[in-house]
Structure formats: structure tokens, C-alpha cells
Design a protein around this motif. Sequence first.
Motif, PDB file in Angstrom:
ATOM      1  N   VAL A  26      60.492  60.606  69.436  1.00 11.32           N
ATOM      2  CA  VAL A  26      60.318  61.105  68.063  1.00 11.32           C
ATOM      3  C   VAL A  26      59.045  61.943  67.931  1.00 11.32           C
ATOM      4  O   VAL A  26      58.691  62.363  66.821  1.00 11.32           O
ATOM      5  CB  VAL A  26      60.298  59.942  67.052  1.00 11.32           C
ATOM      6  CG1 VAL A  26      61.626  59.202  67.076  1.00 11.32           C
ATOM      7  CG2 VAL A  26      59.138  58.968  67.320  1.00 11.32           C
ATOM      8  N   ASN A  27      58.364  62.157  69.073  1.00 14.42           N
ATOM      9  CA  ASN A  27      57.181  63.012  69.111  1.00 14.42           C
ATOM     10  C   ASN A  27      56.083  62.524  68.163  1.00 14.42           C
ATOM     11  O   ASN A  27      55.577  63.276  67.322  1.00 14.42           O
ATOM     12  CB  ASN A  27      57.558  64.461  68.780  1.00 14.42           C
ATOM     13  CG  ASN A  27      56.448  65.435  69.132  1.00 14.42           C
ATOM     14  OD1 ASN A  27      55.646  65.201  70.044  1.00 14.42           O
ATOM     15  ND2 ASN A  27      56.375  66.544  68.405  1.00 14.42           N
ATOM     16  N   LEU A  28      55.727  61.249  68.319  1.00 15.55           N
ATOM     17  CA  LEU A  28      54.681  60.651  67.509  1.00 15.55           C
ATOM     18  C   LEU A  28      53.700  59.895  68.395  1.00 15.55           C
ATOM     19  O   LEU A  28      54.048  59.461  69.494  1.00 15.55           O
ATOM     20  CB  LEU A  28      55.279  59.665  66.497  1.00 15.55           C
ATOM     21  CG  LEU A  28      56.065  60.239  65.328  1.00 15.55           C
ATOM     22  CD1 LEU A  28      56.750  59.109  64.572  1.00 15.55           C
ATOM     23  CD2 LEU A  28      55.159  61.033  64.387  1.00 15.55           C
ATOM     24  N   ASP A  29      52.485  59.735  67.911  1.00 15.01           N
ATOM     25  CA  ASP A  29      51.516  58.872  68.576  1.00 15.01           C
ATOM     26  C   ASP A  29      51.620  57.493  67.953  1.00 15.01           C
ATOM     27  O   ASP A  29      51.418  57.333  66.738  1.00 15.01           O
ATOM     28  CB  ASP A  29      50.092  59.418  68.405  1.00 15.01           C
ATOM     29  CG  ASP A  29      49.854  60.697  69.195  1.00 15.01           C
ATOM     30  OD1 ASP A  29      50.451  60.826  70.279  1.00 15.01           O
ATOM     31  OD2 ASP A  29      49.090  61.552  68.723  1.00 15.01           O
ATOM     32  N   ILE A  30      51.954  56.502  68.763  1.00 12.20           N
ATOM     33  CA  ILE A  30      52.070  55.123  68.284  1.00 12.20           C
ATOM     34  C   ILE A  30      51.172  54.256  69.156  1.00 12.20           C
ATOM     35  O   ILE A  30      51.342  54.208  70.381  1.00 12.20           O
ATOM     36  CB  ILE A  30      53.516  54.602  68.342  1.00 12.20           C
ATOM     37  CG1 ILE A  30      54.428  55.492  67.495  1.00 12.20           C
ATOM     38  CG2 ILE A  30      53.595  53.162  67.884  1.00 12.20           C
ATOM     39  CD1 ILE A  30      55.911  55.126  67.594  1.00 12.20           C
ATOM     40  N   THR A  31      50.222  53.595  68.555  1.00 12.59           N
ATOM     41  CA  THR A  31      49.290  52.748  69.291  1.00 12.59           C
ATOM     42  C   THR A  31      49.938  51.410  69.628  1.00 12.59           C
ATOM     43  O   THR A  31      50.452  50.715  68.745  1.00 12.59           O
ATOM     44  CB  THR A  31      48.018  52.497  68.463  1.00 12.59           C
ATOM     45  OG1 THR A  31      47.405  53.756  68.158  1.00 12.59           O
ATOM     46  CG2 THR A  31      47.036  51.619  69.234  1.00 12.59           C
ATOM     47  N   PHE A  32      49.918  51.064  70.908  1.00 18.11           N
ATOM     48  CA  PHE A  32      50.445  49.767  71.328  1.00 18.11           C
ATOM     49  C   PHE A  32      49.340  48.725  71.235  1.00 18.11           C
ATOM     50  O   PHE A  32      48.243  48.913  71.757  1.00 18.11           O
ATOM     51  CB  PHE A  32      50.973  49.841  72.764  1.00 18.11           C
ATOM     52  CG  PHE A  32      51.512  48.529  73.266  1.00 18.11           C
ATOM     53  CD1 PHE A  32      52.746  48.068  72.839  1.00 18.11           C
ATOM     54  CD2 PHE A  32      50.784  47.750  74.160  1.00 18.11           C
ATOM     55  CE1 PHE A  32      53.248  46.845  73.284  1.00 18.11           C
ATOM     56  CE2 PHE A  32      51.279  46.542  74.622  1.00 18.11           C
ATOM     57  CZ  PHE A  32      52.519  46.086  74.179  1.00 18.11           C
ATOM     58  N   VAL A  33      49.644  47.622  70.540  1.00 17.39           N
ATOM     59  CA  VAL A  33      48.671  46.546  70.349  1.00 17.39           C
ATOM     60  C   VAL A  33      49.170  45.304  71.097  1.00 17.39           C
ATOM     61  O   VAL A  33      50.175  44.712  70.701  1.00 17.39           O
ATOM     62  CB  VAL A  33      48.486  46.220  68.857  1.00 17.39           C
ATOM     63  CG1 VAL A  33      47.394  45.159  68.682  1.00 17.39           C
ATOM     64  CG2 VAL A  33      48.157  47.480  68.068  1.00 17.39           C
ATOM     65  N   PRO A  34      48.518  44.920  72.197  1.00 20.03           N
ATOM     66  CA  PRO A  34      49.020  43.796  73.002  1.00 20.03           C
ATOM     67  C   PRO A  34      48.706  42.439  72.379  1.00 20.03           C
ATOM     68  O   PRO A  34      47.635  42.232  71.822  1.00 20.03           O
ATOM     69  CB  PRO A  34      48.278  43.970  74.330  1.00 20.03           C
ATOM     70  CG  PRO A  34      47.012  44.676  73.964  1.00 20.03           C
ATOM     71  CD  PRO A  34      47.344  45.573  72.807  1.00 20.03           C
ATOM     72  N   PHE A  35      49.697  41.539  72.497  1.00 26.86           N
ATOM     73  CA  PHE A  35      49.528  40.146  72.067  1.00 26.86           C
ATOM     74  C   PHE A  35      49.974  39.240  73.206  1.00 26.86           C
ATOM     75  O   PHE A  35      50.665  39.673  74.127  1.00 26.86           O
ATOM     76  CB  PHE A  35      50.346  39.863  70.802  1.00 26.86           C
ATOM     77  CG  PHE A  35      49.749  40.460  69.549  1.00 26.86           C
ATOM     78  CD1 PHE A  35      48.920  39.714  68.731  1.00 26.86           C
ATOM     79  CD2 PHE A  35      49.994  41.789  69.223  1.00 26.86           C
ATOM     80  CE1 PHE A  35      48.353  40.273  67.587  1.00 26.86           C
ATOM     81  CE2 PHE A  35      49.436  42.365  68.086  1.00 26.86           C
ATOM     82  CZ  PHE A  35      48.605  41.602  67.265  1.00 26.86           C
ATOM     83  N   ARG A  36      49.622  37.975  73.113  1.00 26.27           N
ATOM     84  CA  ARG A  36      49.900  37.048  74.220  1.00 26.27           C
ATOM     85  C   ARG A  36      51.373  36.677  74.325  1.00 26.27           C
ATOM     86  O   ARG A  36      51.865  36.372  75.406  1.00 26.27           O
ATOM     87  CB  ARG A  36      49.064  35.775  74.052  1.00 26.27           C
ATOM     88  CG  ARG A  36      47.574  36.011  74.195  1.00 26.27           C
ATOM     89  CD  ARG A  36      46.822  34.705  74.271  1.00 26.27           C
ATOM     90  NE  ARG A  36      47.169  33.949  75.469  1.00 26.27           N
ATOM     91  CZ  ARG A  36      46.601  32.801  75.818  1.00 26.27           C
ATOM     92  NH1 ARG A  36      45.675  32.269  75.041  1.00 26.27           N
ATOM     93  NH2 ARG A  36      46.965  32.187  76.915  1.00 26.27           N
ATOM     94  N   GLY A  37      52.092  36.706  73.206  1.00 27.34           N
ATOM     95  CA  GLY A  37      53.490  36.321  73.230  1.00 27.34           C
ATOM     96  C   GLY A  37      54.269  36.999  72.125  1.00 27.34           C
ATOM     97  O   GLY A  37      53.692  37.582  71.198  1.00 27.34           O
ATOM     98  N   ALA A  38      55.597  36.888  72.205  1.00 29.22           N
ATOM     99  CA  ALA A  38      56.454  37.529  71.208  1.00 29.22           C
ATOM    100  C   ALA A  38      56.248  36.923  69.822  1.00 29.22           C
ATOM    101  O   ALA A  38      56.299  37.632  68.807  1.00 29.22           O
ATOM    102  CB  ALA A  38      57.914  37.412  71.632  1.00 29.22           C
ATOM    103  N   ASN A  39      56.021  35.609  69.753  1.00 21.46           N
ATOM    104  CA  ASN A  39      55.800  34.975  68.458  1.00 21.46           C
ATOM    105  C   ASN A  39      54.553  35.543  67.770  1.00 21.46           C
ATOM    106  O   ASN A  39      54.561  35.776  66.552  1.00 21.46           O
ATOM    107  CB  ASN A  39      55.645  33.458  68.620  1.00 21.46           C
ATOM    108  CG  ASN A  39      56.949  32.788  69.000  1.00 21.46           C
ATOM    109  OD1 ASN A  39      58.023  33.220  68.592  1.00 21.46           O
ATOM    110  ND2 ASN A  39      56.866  31.726  69.788  1.00 21.46           N
ATOM    111  N   GLU A  40      53.518  35.777  68.557  1.00 25.27           N
ATOM    112  CA  GLU A  40      52.291  36.359  68.002  1.00 25.27           C
ATOM    113  C   GLU A  40      52.516  37.793  67.540  1.00 25.27           C
ATOM    114  O   GLU A  40      51.981  38.222  66.510  1.00 25.27           O
ATOM    115  CB  GLU A  40      51.163  36.307  69.034  1.00 25.27           C
ATOM    116  CG  GLU A  40      50.621  34.918  69.320  1.00 25.27           C
ATOM    117  CD  GLU A  40      51.439  34.140  70.339  1.00 25.27           C
ATOM    118  OE1 GLU A  40      51.021  33.026  70.698  1.00 25.27           O
ATOM    119  OE2 GLU A  40      52.505  34.638  70.770  1.00 25.27           O
TER     120      GLU A  40
END
Length: 317
Positions: A168-182
Motif C-alpha cells: 500500500v506504499n506506506l511507512d508502518i512502524t513495527f512494534v515488537p511484543f513478547r507474545g500475541a496476547n500482549e
Amino acid sequence: MKATLFLLLALHLPLAGHAQSYPSRPIKVIIGQAAGGGTDIVMRSMAPKLSDGLGQQVVIENKTGASGIIAADLVAKAPADGHTLLMAPSGVMVGNVVMKKKLPYSVDDFTPVSLIGTFPMLLVVNSATPARSLDELVKYIRANPRQASSAGSGYAFELQTAALAQRVNLDITFVPFRGANESVQAVASKEVLMTFSDVGPAFGAIQSGLLRPLAVTSPERLSEFPDVPTFAELGFPELQAEYWMALFAPANMPRGVSERISAEVRKALADEEVRTTLKARWVQPWPEEPQVLRARIQSNIEKWTAVRKAAKLEQVE
């Protein structure tokens, strides 16, 4: 003619001999994910059926840490006699290979035994977000670029986010978490705009109306969410992705032993109790022949390596 027949029988005997004497002691299945997680629950539901079929106890050992690398390395270095196996999600054989600069193992260090099942991801946002479709989400991000963030708990989530951002030609910041629930909680609390999530962790929040699903990575719509379109339906077939879990053994395991285990896996996955356990976690039981599984892994690595390079994601130590 007799000589040829004798040669063929001689070539087959070692394989048959290994299969007939296997297993000679309990079988360890090592899992790199925590007890109580999806991979662990699926394997524990299958273990009694495999024990019955193989005639030896199947013991589960959780060796967590380092994105499954510790567990995979242990199995890669184990004797190739079928008594030590690895139950692993695709991230161990694909995500780690794509995103890590160095690994103590490679895909070639394993004998694929059988695919166990496949599962999709949902793209979800907080229900308070104005976006009610993927198209509206893209427009919302363009109007509010500072809010363009996506939670995730591993390389698979980061790569899926990168693939969407590219498309989609966008900048999206990935924010890491320890698990899917978080990750889900971060979206629910409006800390992060969106997340790609396994269905299980997001299901309750969706049912309660806290989260809104916009699209699913599976080839077909999910029966639980008939109104949520697939990415392919929305014109983004390249964002379709099936994640999976599979059973592996050390490389060079005798074919007869591999075939024996694979046959018992197929029987276990046909058991109604096991299928119910998997489907309750949105895992589609899917036994797959070793050569097909090997091709799947290679195809996945090629796909996500291309995504990583196009997104200019740096490999990590």
C-alpha cells in the motif's frame, strides 16, 4: 533377473530393518515454545495417539528461548534415529532463516517428517478506529501517519507487516511484543494502531467488540468471521499467507523410520478428538508428505526473503 531382485531386496532391507526395530525407547518431542501455547497444546493432544501407534511413550520437552533456536539446535545435533524430534512453527524454519544473520542450524540439518496443520492471521484494529475496511485503514494512515504502527511478537508478524506496508506504499512502524496476547492488548488499549494476530489471542476481544478484524491471510474466509474478507478478495493476493506447524527429525534419518512416524502422524490427525483440539485453536489439520513440506519451506523462505530485501529490513545477530 534373480540378481536384480536380490539387489533390490538388499537395498530395501536396511530401511525395513530400521523401521521394524524402531522405536526401542521413549521418544522425545522438543518444543521451543512455552507449555500451554498453541504449538505445545497441539503436540500434547497428539502425543497419546502417537504413543499408542508407535508402542513407546512420546514425551514432550519444552526448551524455550531465542525464538525456538535453542530447541531446533538441540534436535539438529541429536542422533538421527527417530527418538528425538522437533515440533516447530514456521517461524523456526522460515522466519529465523530469513531474519537472522547467523543460526546454529540450517534447514538442511533436519529431516521433514510431516506437516501438522496450517493457520492464518487476522489484521485487526481497535473498534474505536474509524477504519471499517482495509481501504479505509489505508486512507486513515495517510491522513494520520504518526499513528501508523503495528504490534507483533516475532519475525512472521514483522514480515507480514512489511509486506502490507510495501503493497500500500506506506511507512508502518513495527512494534515488537513478547507474545500475541500482549500485541492484542496493545491494540485494545490504543497503544498501537493495529496488529496481525493469530485468531486465538484476538478472538475474545473481537467477540466482545473491542477489536475489529479487517482482513484474513487465509485462502478462504473463516467460518467464525464470514464477513471478514481475505486479502486476495481485496485485491492483495501477495498478502495471502498460511502459517504452519510441523514435525522434524535430525538430518539423514533412515527413510523407513521417517515413513513410520509420518504414517502415525496421519492417523493421529484423523482422530476426531485431536482434530477438535486443533480446530478449537484455528489450526487446520493438514498432514503433508516430507518432500512437499520441504518444498513448502523453500518457497516460504524465498517469498519472505524477497519481502525483507524490498523492505530493507536488516538481518539481526
